[in-house]
Design an enzyme around this catalytic site. Structure first.
Site, PDB file in Angstrom:
ATOM      1  N   LYS A  80      16.482  32.522  68.099  1.00 33.01           N
ATOM      2  CA  LYS A  80      17.505  33.108  67.214  1.00 33.01           C
ATOM      3  C   LYS A  80      18.340  34.174  67.920  1.00 33.01           C
ATOM      4  O   LYS A  80      19.536  34.278  67.680  1.00 33.01           O
ATOM      5  CB  LYS A  80      16.841  33.755  65.989  1.00 33.01           C
ATOM      6  CG  LYS A  80      16.167  32.767  65.065  1.00 33.01           C
ATOM      7  CD  LYS A  80      15.615  33.500  63.842  1.00 33.01           C
ATOM      8  CE  LYS A  80      14.610  32.643  63.108  1.00 33.01           C
ATOM      9  NZ  LYS A  80      14.148  33.236  61.858  1.00 33.01           N
TER      10      LYS A  80
ATOM     11  N   ASP B 208      18.521  34.015  56.936  1.00 33.11           N
ATOM     12  CA  ASP B 208      17.207  34.617  56.639  1.00 33.11           C
ATOM     13  C   ASP B 208      17.313  35.751  55.616  1.00 33.11           C
ATOM     14  O   ASP B 208      16.425  35.927  54.779  1.00 33.11           O
ATOM     15  CB  ASP B 208      16.561  35.157  57.924  1.00 33.11           C
ATOM     16  CG  ASP B 208      15.913  34.057  58.757  1.00 33.11           C
ATOM     17  OD1 ASP B 208      15.586  32.984  58.194  1.00 33.11           O
ATOM     18  OD2 ASP B 208      15.729  34.261  59.968  1.00 33.11           O
TER      19      ASP B 208
ATOM     20  N   GLY C  96       7.293  46.283  60.367  1.00 32.82           N
ATOM     21  CA  GLY C  96       7.731  45.548  61.548  1.00 32.82           C
ATOM     22  C   GLY C  96       9.111  45.982  61.994  1.00 32.82           C
ATOM     23  O   GLY C  96       9.871  46.587  61.214  1.00 32.82           O
ATOM     24  N   ALA C  97       9.416  45.704  63.266  1.00 32.51           N
ATOM     25  CA  ALA C  97      10.726  46.085  63.814  1.00 32.51           C
ATOM     26  C   ALA C  97      11.257  44.995  64.738  1.00 32.51           C
ATOM     27  O   ALA C  97      12.062  45.262  65.612  1.00 32.51           O
ATOM     28  CB  ALA C  97      10.603  47.415  64.556  1.00 32.51           C
TER      29      ALA C  97
ATOM     30  N   GLY D  85      12.759  40.736  65.064  1.00 38.26           N
ATOM     31  CA  GLY D  85      13.933  40.029  64.567  1.00 38.26           C
ATOM     32  C   GLY D  85      13.939  39.869  63.050  1.00 38.26           C
ATOM     33  O   GLY D  85      14.972  40.082  62.404  1.00 38.26           O
TER      34      GLY D  85
HETATM   35  P1  NDP Z   1       8.992  39.420  66.481  1.00 36.85           P
HETATM   36  O1  NDP Z   1       8.112  38.964  67.585  1.00 36.85           O
HETATM   37  O2  NDP Z   1      10.446  39.654  66.726  1.00 36.85           O
HETATM   38  O3  NDP Z   1       8.386  40.794  65.868  1.00 36.85           O
HETATM   39  C1  NDP Z   1       7.023  40.929  65.626  1.00 36.85           C
HETATM   40  C2  NDP Z   1       6.736  42.225  64.881  1.00 36.85           C
HETATM   41  O4  NDP Z   1       5.359  42.205  64.496  1.00 36.85           O
HETATM   42  C3  NDP Z   1       6.942  43.493  65.698  1.00 36.85           C
HETATM   43  O5  NDP Z   1       7.393  44.520  64.848  1.00 36.85           O
HETATM   44  C4  NDP Z   1       5.518  43.806  66.192  1.00 36.85           C
HETATM   45  O6  NDP Z   1       5.283  45.179  66.402  1.00 36.85           O
HETATM   46  C5  NDP Z   1       4.717  43.366  64.987  1.00 36.85           C
HETATM   47  N1  NDP Z   1       3.329  43.016  65.299  1.00 36.85           N
HETATM   48  C6  NDP Z   1       2.898  41.954  66.034  1.00 36.85           C
HETATM   49  N2  NDP Z   1       1.547  41.939  66.083  1.00 36.85           N
HETATM   50  C7  NDP Z   1       1.130  43.022  65.356  1.00 36.85           C
HETATM   51  C8  NDP Z   1      -0.145  43.544  65.048  1.00 36.85           C
HETATM   52  N3  NDP Z   1      -1.268  42.949  65.488  1.00 36.85           N
HETATM   53  N4  NDP Z   1      -0.218  44.645  64.282  1.00 36.85           N
HETATM   54  C9  NDP Z   1       0.914  45.240  63.830  1.00 36.85           C
HETATM   55  N5  NDP Z   1       2.160  44.805  64.110  1.00 36.85           N
HETATM   56  C10 NDP Z   1       2.267  43.700  64.869  1.00 36.85           C
HETATM   57  O7  NDP Z   1       8.773  38.349  65.314  1.00 36.85           O
HETATM   58  P2  NDP Z   1       9.768  37.989  64.105  1.00 36.85           P
HETATM   59  O8  NDP Z   1      10.368  39.262  63.642  1.00 36.85           O
HETATM   60  O9  NDP Z   1      10.661  36.883  64.493  1.00 36.85           O
HETATM   61  O10 NDP Z   1       8.753  37.391  63.004  1.00 36.85           O
HETATM   62  C11 NDP Z   1       7.847  38.241  62.306  1.00 36.85           C
HETATM   63  C12 NDP Z   1       7.105  37.432  61.254  1.00 36.85           C
HETATM   64  O11 NDP Z   1       7.990  36.972  60.230  1.00 36.85           O
HETATM   65  C13 NDP Z   1       6.427  36.194  61.819  1.00 36.85           C
HETATM   66  O12 NDP Z   1       5.144  36.112  61.254  1.00 36.85           O
HETATM   67  C14 NDP Z   1       7.283  35.049  61.335  1.00 36.85           C
HETATM   68  O13 NDP Z   1       6.519  33.884  61.145  1.00 36.85           O
HETATM   69  C15 NDP Z   1       7.776  35.595  59.983  1.00 36.85           C
HETATM   70  N6  NDP Z   1       9.040  34.978  59.555  1.00 36.85           N
HETATM   71  C16 NDP Z   1       9.054  34.236  58.389  1.00 36.85           C
HETATM   72  C17 NDP Z   1      10.224  33.664  57.937  1.00 36.85           C
HETATM   73  C18 NDP Z   1      10.221  32.878  56.673  1.00 36.85           C
HETATM   74  O14 NDP Z   1      11.186  32.143  56.426  1.00 36.85           O
HETATM   75  N7  NDP Z   1       9.216  32.987  55.834  1.00 36.85           N
HETATM   76  C19 NDP Z   1      11.499  33.783  58.693  1.00 36.85           C
HETATM   77  C20 NDP Z   1      11.370  34.600  59.882  1.00 36.85           C
HETATM   78  C21 NDP Z   1      10.178  35.157  60.299  1.00 36.85           C
HETATM   79  P3  NDP Z   1       5.534  45.910  67.824  1.00 36.85           P
HETATM   80  O15 NDP Z   1       6.979  46.325  67.819  1.00 36.85           O
HETATM   81  O16 NDP Z   1       4.589  47.028  67.764  1.00 36.85           O
HETATM   82  O17 NDP Z   1       5.213  44.907  68.895  1.00 36.85           O
END
Ligand code: NDP
Length: 306
Positions: free
Chosen positions: A89, A125, A150-151, A153
């Site tokens: 994306k 989204d 979260g921070a 995408g």
């Molecule tokens: P990114 O990889 O861009 O971001 C991941 C985020 O999760 C970061 O903020 C990261 O924190 C945090 N994170 C990862 N592991 C952990 C952990 N163990 N504990 C705490 N925080 C954690 O992913 P996306 O933003 O693209 O996606 C995030 C979620 O949203 C996914 O699960 C995805 O499947 C879901 N999603 C669902 C959609 C839907 O249509 N239902 C559409 C888009 C996404 P840090 O900055 O500390 O690394």
């Protein structure tokens, strides 16, 4: 051949299908339920309009290094629409001809539409999360205090949507401070009078309001052994909890919400509404007309793949 085979870049290079085709690209892609969801909606439309009789949606496993070539081939083969999922994306954003103004603050595109000049990029989204919060939990983002976890995408897209729709206040909790600060910087110009604050998930500030809509946009919960993205008991009583994750359907966060008697919902309806909006962009058919069919197909597919 399985109902929804996984195609590759090599398949794309030799693609000969004469009908109108659509693709979802991801890495990995094998768990995507977008093909059954979109194809169910296309079958619905084809029942009353011949224009859709040869419209089909396929999934492609595309490595990020191959994304430019894949987009070139898809354009040359005149795919009418493309969906992008992890990790494409953001990568695609700088590689397409035209970006819908609403997608610019998000810095990411999940939907592309063919045009003679090149791909047009959109992001559905935000619409997906807004519709899902209303449909599953009865909360409009407008006027609601939101706590976003979260921070990455997905959080960025949700944060932009919350501010554009006029949430009451926006709170963002993220594990890594640097990523949190980056997101706060991006959102600041969109905030206007809406208060936006960030904090570490294990240190909620004392002035958090009650009645928050908690939205999990972290990937914590995709695996059974993942930690909770936040301890709900440490917050003033929230109004509801929405988890963007839909597979598994009941994450540890949603279980915790259930134990506290809080209304809660997983991300399947977000997936459905972003998909219905994408189909609207390609076909002109309002998203409301296909969402119920997509929802039934998505839930059936999750039962199969999940
Ligand atoms: P990114 O990889 O861009 O971001 C991941 C985020 O999760 C970061 O903020 C990261 O924190 C945090 N994170 C990862 N592991 C952990 C952990 N163990 N504990 C705490 N925080 C954690 O992913 P996306 O933003 O693209 O996606 C995030 C979620 O949203 C996914 O699960 C995805 O499947 C879901 N999603 C669902 C959609 C839907 O249509 N239902 C559409 C888009 C996404 P840090 O900055 O500390 O690394």
């Amino acid at each position: 051949m399985p109902a929804d085979p996984v195609f590759t870049l090599a398949d794309l290079a030799t693609w000969r299908r004469s009908g109108t085709s659509f693709a979802v690209l991801g890495h990995p892609i094998k768990h995507s339920i977008s093909p059954p969801m979109q194809n169910a909606a296309l079958a619905l439309l084809a029942r009353t309009d011949d224009r859709f009789a040869d419209w089909r949606y396929f999934r492609f496993e595309i490595h990020p290094d191959d994304l430019p070539r894949a987009l070139e081939l898809l354009h040359a083969k005149k795919f009418l629409g493309v969906n992008l999922t992890v990790p494409h994306k953001i990568i695609a954003y700088d590689r397409i001809a035209e970006i819908d103004p609403a997608a610019r603050p998000v810095g990411a595109v999940n939907t592309l539409r063919w045009s003679a000049r090149g791909w047009q990029g959109f992001n559905t989204d935000g619409y997906g999360i807004a519709m899902a919060a209303r449909e599953t939990l009865g909360h409009d983002l407008a006027g609601t205090p939101v706590l976003l976890l979260g921070a990455g995408g997905a959080a960025r897209g949700a944060g932009v949507e919350c501010l554009q729709r006029g949430c009451a206040s926006l709170w963002i909790a993220n594990r890594t401070r640097e990523n949190l600060d980056h997101l706060l910087e991006i959102l600041a110009p969109l905030a206007g009078k809406i208060p936006v604050n960030g904090f570490a998930p294990n240190h909620p500030p004392a002035n958090l309001p009650t009645g928050l809509l908690v939205v999990n946009a972290t990937s914590a919960g995709l695996h059974e052994s993942d930690p909770l993205p936040i301890e709900l008991r440490a917050l003033p009583r929230p109004a509801a909890v929405f988890d963007m994750i839909y597979n598994p359907p009941r994450t540890p966060l949603l279980r915790a919400a259930g134990e506290l008697g809080l209304p809660h919902a997983n991300g399947v309806s977000m997936l459905v509404h972003q998909g219905a909006k994408a189909l609207e962009i390609w076909s002109g058919v309002p998203a409301e007309k296909t969402a119920a069919t997509m929802s039934a197909a998505a839930r059936a597919a999750l039962g199969k793949y999940g």
